[in-house]
Scaffold this motif. Structure first.
Motif, PDB file in Angstrom:
ATOM      1  N   LYS A 121       0.820  -1.216   0.000  1.00  0.00           N
ATOM      2  CA  LYS A 121       0.000   0.000   0.000  1.00  0.00           C
ATOM      3  C   LYS A 121       0.857   1.271   0.000  1.00  0.00           C
ATOM      4  CE  LYS A 121      -3.998  -1.851   2.448  1.00  0.00           C
ATOM      5  NZ  LYS A 121      -4.784  -1.760   3.690  1.00  0.00           N
ATOM      6  N   LYS A 122       2.089   1.165   0.451  1.00  0.00           N
ATOM      7  CA  LYS A 122       2.964   2.332   0.543  1.00  0.00           C
ATOM      8  C   LYS A 122       3.622   2.690  -0.785  1.00  0.00           C
ATOM      9  CE  LYS A 122       4.423   1.280   5.270  1.00  0.00           C
ATOM     10  NZ  LYS A 122       5.597   0.982   6.087  1.00  0.00           N
ATOM     11  N   TYR A 123       3.590   1.779  -1.722  1.00  0.00           N
ATOM     12  CA  TYR A 123       4.326   1.955  -2.961  1.00  0.00           C
ATOM     13  C   TYR A 123       3.405   1.969  -4.170  1.00  0.00           C
ATOM     14  CZ  TYR A 123       8.367   0.842  -0.084  1.00  0.00           C
ATOM     15  OH  TYR A 123       9.319   0.854   0.887  1.00  0.00           O
ATOM     16  N   ASN A 124       3.879   2.607  -5.231  1.00  0.00           N
ATOM     17  CA  ASN A 124       3.200   2.564  -6.516  1.00  0.00           C
ATOM     18  C   ASN A 124       3.818   1.395  -7.283  1.00  0.00           C
ATOM     19  OD1 ASN A 124       2.119   2.899  -9.033  1.00  0.00           O
ATOM     20  ND2 ASN A 124       2.943   4.948  -9.378  1.00  0.00           N
ATOM     21  N   LEU A 125       3.199   0.244  -7.192  1.00  0.00           N
ATOM     22  CA  LEU A 125       3.792  -0.962  -7.766  1.00  0.00           C
ATOM     23  C   LEU A 125       3.615  -1.047  -9.288  1.00  0.00           C
ATOM     24  CD1 LEU A 125       3.033  -3.577  -4.976  1.00  0.00           C
ATOM     25  CD2 LEU A 125       5.082  -2.214  -5.348  1.00  0.00           C
ATOM     26  N   LYS A 126       3.221   0.051  -9.897  1.00  0.00           N
ATOM     27  CA  LYS A 126       3.176   0.128 -11.353  1.00  0.00           C
ATOM     28  C   LYS A 126       4.480   0.710 -11.892  1.00  0.00           C
ATOM     29  CE  LYS A 126      -1.799   0.626 -11.396  1.00  0.00           C
ATOM     30  NZ  LYS A 126      -2.914   1.552 -11.477  1.00  0.00           N
ATOM     31  N   VAL A 127       5.302   1.212 -10.982  1.00  0.00           N
ATOM     32  CA  VAL A 127       6.581   1.808 -11.354  1.00  0.00           C
ATOM     33  C   VAL A 127       7.693   0.842 -10.940  1.00  0.00           C
ATOM     34  CG1 VAL A 127       8.115   3.789 -10.980  1.00  0.00           C
ATOM     35  CG2 VAL A 127       5.628   4.118 -11.010  1.00  0.00           C
ATOM     36  N   VAL A 128       8.561   0.483 -11.881  1.00  0.00           N
ATOM     37  CA  VAL A 128       9.591  -0.522 -11.638  1.00  0.00           C
ATOM     38  C   VAL A 128      10.450  -0.178 -10.432  1.00  0.00           C
ATOM     39  CG1 VAL A 128      11.656  -1.610 -12.592  1.00  0.00           C
ATOM     40  CG2 VAL A 128       9.655  -1.295 -14.028  1.00  0.00           C
ATOM     41  N   GLU A 129      10.900   1.050 -10.327  1.00  0.00           N
ATOM     42  CA  GLU A 129      11.768   1.441  -9.216  1.00  0.00           C
ATOM     43  C   GLU A 129      11.074   1.246  -7.872  1.00  0.00           C
ATOM     44  OE1 GLU A 129      11.174   3.394 -11.917  1.00  0.00           O
ATOM     45  OE2 GLU A 129      13.101   3.120 -12.914  1.00  0.00           O
ATOM     46  N   GLU A 130       9.783   1.554  -7.845  1.00  0.00           N
ATOM     47  CA  GLU A 130       9.020   1.370  -6.610  1.00  0.00           C
ATOM     48  C   GLU A 130       8.886  -0.114  -6.269  1.00  0.00           C
ATOM     49  OE1 GLU A 130       7.581   3.694  -4.348  1.00  0.00           O
ATOM     50  OE2 GLU A 130       8.929   5.048  -5.398  1.00  0.00           O
ATOM     51  N   CYS A 131       8.727  -0.947  -7.275  1.00  0.00           N
ATOM     52  CA  CYS A 131       8.660  -2.403  -7.046  1.00  0.00           C
ATOM     53  C   CYS A 131       9.964  -2.899  -6.444  1.00  0.00           C
ATOM     54  CB  CYS A 131       8.387  -3.142  -8.355  1.00  0.00           C
ATOM     55  SG  CYS A 131       6.707  -2.975  -8.952  1.00  0.00           S
ATOM     56  N   ASN A 132      11.086  -2.429  -6.994  1.00  0.00           N
ATOM     57  CA  ASN A 132      12.392  -2.835  -6.472  1.00  0.00           C
ATOM     58  C   ASN A 132      12.556  -2.409  -5.013  1.00  0.00           C
ATOM     59  OD1 ASN A 132      13.805  -1.943  -9.660  1.00  0.00           O
ATOM     60  ND2 ASN A 132      13.154  -3.942  -9.011  1.00  0.00           N
ATOM     61  N   THR A 133      12.161  -1.177  -4.706  1.00  0.00           N
ATOM     62  CA  THR A 133      12.255  -0.652  -3.340  1.00  0.00           C
ATOM     63  C   THR A 133      11.343  -1.435  -2.406  1.00  0.00           C
ATOM     64  OG1 THR A 133      12.724   1.537  -4.231  1.00  0.00           O
ATOM     65  CG2 THR A 133      12.033   1.430  -1.934  1.00  0.00           C
ATOM     66  N   TYR A 134      10.125  -1.705  -2.869  1.00  0.00           N
ATOM     67  CA  TYR A 134       9.170  -2.503  -2.101  1.00  0.00           C
ATOM     68  C   TYR A 134       9.749  -3.878  -1.791  1.00  0.00           C
ATOM     69  CZ  TYR A 134       5.209  -5.728  -1.565  1.00  0.00           C
ATOM     70  OH  TYR A 134       4.367  -6.711  -1.140  1.00  0.00           O
ATOM     71  N   GLY A 135      10.302  -4.542  -2.797  1.00  0.00           N
ATOM     72  CA  GLY A 135      10.881  -5.872  -2.597  1.00  0.00           C
ATOM     73  C   GLY A 135      11.979  -5.869  -1.557  1.00  0.00           C
ATOM     74  N   SER A 136      12.859  -4.885  -1.627  1.00  0.00           N
ATOM     75  CA  SER A 136      13.956  -4.785  -0.659  1.00  0.00           C
ATOM     76  C   SER A 136      13.441  -4.513   0.750  1.00  0.00           C
ATOM     77  CB  SER A 136      14.926  -3.677  -1.072  1.00  0.00           C
ATOM     78  OG  SER A 136      15.542  -4.008  -2.291  1.00  0.00           O
ATOM     79  N   ALA A 137      12.455  -3.629   0.850  1.00  0.00           N
ATOM     80  CA  ALA A 137      11.890  -3.294   2.166  1.00  0.00           C
ATOM     81  C   ALA A 137      11.234  -4.517   2.805  1.00  0.00           C
ATOM     82  CB  ALA A 137      10.872  -2.163   2.024  1.00  0.00           C
ATOM     83  N   VAL A 138      10.483  -5.262   2.012  1.00  0.00           N
ATOM     84  CA  VAL A 138       9.815  -6.462   2.526  1.00  0.00           C
ATOM     85  C   VAL A 138      10.847  -7.511   2.923  1.00  0.00           C
ATOM     86  CG1 VAL A 138       8.297  -8.376   1.904  1.00  0.00           C
ATOM     87  CG2 VAL A 138       7.642  -6.041   1.334  1.00  0.00           C
ATOM     88  N   ARG A 139      11.870  -7.712   2.092  1.00  0.00           N
ATOM     89  CA  ARG A 139      12.920  -8.684   2.419  1.00  0.00           C
ATOM     90  C   ARG A 139      13.558  -8.340   3.766  1.00  0.00           C
ATOM     91  NH1 ARG A 139      15.684 -12.622   0.220  1.00  0.00           N
ATOM     92  NH2 ARG A 139      14.918 -12.228  -1.885  1.00  0.00           N
ATOM     93  N   ASN A 140      13.892  -7.083   3.974  1.00  0.00           N
ATOM     94  CA  ASN A 140      14.522  -6.668   5.235  1.00  0.00           C
ATOM     95  C   ASN A 140      13.627  -6.988   6.431  1.00  0.00           C
ATOM     96  OD1 ASN A 140      16.838  -5.726   3.988  1.00  0.00           O
ATOM     97  ND2 ASN A 140      16.050  -3.640   3.792  1.00  0.00           N
ATOM     98  N   LYS A 141      12.349  -6.714   6.322  1.00  0.00           N
ATOM     99  CA  LYS A 141      11.410  -7.006   7.417  1.00  0.00           C
ATOM    100  C   LYS A 141      11.312  -8.518   7.649  1.00  0.00           C
ATOM    101  CE  LYS A 141       8.624  -2.869   6.693  1.00  0.00           C
ATOM    102  NZ  LYS A 141       9.326  -2.075   7.635  1.00  0.00           N
ATOM    103  N   PHE A 142      11.179  -9.264   6.568  1.00  0.00           N
ATOM    104  CA  PHE A 142      11.052 -10.716   6.686  1.00  0.00           C
ATOM    105  C   PHE A 142      12.298 -11.333   7.323  1.00  0.00           C
ATOM    106  CE2 PHE A 142       7.811 -11.544   3.003  1.00  0.00           C
ATOM    107  CZ  PHE A 142       6.844 -10.881   3.708  1.00  0.00           C
ATOM    108  N   GLU A 143      13.479 -10.880   6.905  1.00  0.00           N
ATOM    109  CA  GLU A 143      14.720 -11.445   7.436  1.00  0.00           C
ATOM    110  C   GLU A 143      14.876 -11.179   8.927  1.00  0.00           C
ATOM    111  OE1 GLU A 143      17.670  -9.897   4.730  1.00  0.00           O
ATOM    112  OE2 GLU A 143      17.459 -11.643   3.405  1.00  0.00           O
ATOM    113  N   LYS A 144      14.332 -10.069   9.403  1.00  0.00           N
ATOM    114  CA  LYS A 144      14.394  -9.771  10.835  1.00  0.00           C
ATOM    115  C   LYS A 144      13.430 -10.643  11.636  1.00  0.00           C
ATOM    116  CE  LYS A 144      15.906  -5.024  10.323  1.00  0.00           C
ATOM    117  NZ  LYS A 144      15.481  -3.641  10.222  1.00  0.00           N
ATOM    118  N   ILE A 145      12.267 -10.918  11.076  1.00  0.00           N
ATOM    119  CA  ILE A 145      11.232 -11.663  11.794  1.00  0.00           C
ATOM    120  C   ILE A 145      11.472 -13.168  11.752  1.00  0.00           C
ATOM    121  CG2 ILE A 145       8.761 -12.240  11.805  1.00  0.00           C
ATOM    122  CD1 ILE A 145       8.305  -9.359  10.716  1.00  0.00           C
TER     123      ILE A 145
END
Length: 168
Positions: A121-145
């Motif tokens: 919901k925080k990202y515009n997933l229609k824009v490639v750069e935003e998808c890349n940023t979203y993926g990295s942000a989610v990975r970081n959260k998942f790796e911590k949990i």
């Protein structure tokens, strides 16, 4: 950001509430039994179908005992079992390479979905750069949990996140 796993119900259409004592008798760990009896589990959710308590079956893979709690059908031609490890609560699914870890427990499995949705919901997933940023942000959260869930490059969550990290 704190995530309230109860909010996952916003993404369920229909869900079932399980009997806590019945879950404990079947070997489900206490934290998952609380989650399943208080918050509930969806009947069908993104290709995952969860069984009624009476449909749970016990299986042994590589000398380890698991309870089948549902199936995963990402496509019409596949049908992979979803299992909870008896004792540890680890959630795994069948794959062509055997058993693959999803998460350390069922509650964390649904927490990962919640994070995946709420971060989107925080990202515009229609824009490639935003998808890349979203993926990295989610990975970081998942790796911590649940770092173990992210260790396998071919694992469910690793592949799902990588699809966003490497759009182009």
């Amino acid at each position: 950001m704190e995530y309230n796993v109860e909010n996952i119900k916003k993404y369920y259409n229909d869900f079932r509430i399980y009997d806590y004592d019945g879950l404990i008798k079947r070997g489900i760990i206490k934290s998952d039994a609380l989650f399943m009896s208080e918050i509930g589990v969806p009947y069908n959710f993104l290709g995952f179908t969860f069984f009624d308590l009476e449909e749970f079956k016990t299986y042994v893979f590589s000398d380890e005992t698991y309870i089948q709690v549902g199936i995963f059908r990402p496509h019409d031609y596949t049908n992979n079992g979803i299992y909870v490890h008896l004792g540890s609560g680890k959630v795994v699914k069948e794959s062509e390479n055997g058993i693959v870890l999803l998460n350390r427990d069922l509650k964390t499995f649904f927490l990962f979905h919640l994070i995946f949705f709420q971060e989107a919901k925080k990202y515009n997933l229609k824009v490639v750069e935003e998808c890349n940023t979203y993926g990295s942000a989610v990975r970081n959260k998942f790796e911590k949990i649940d770092p173990e869930a992210m260790e396998n490059n071919e694992g469910y969550w690793s592949v799902k996140v990588e699809e966003y990290e490497e759009m182009w």
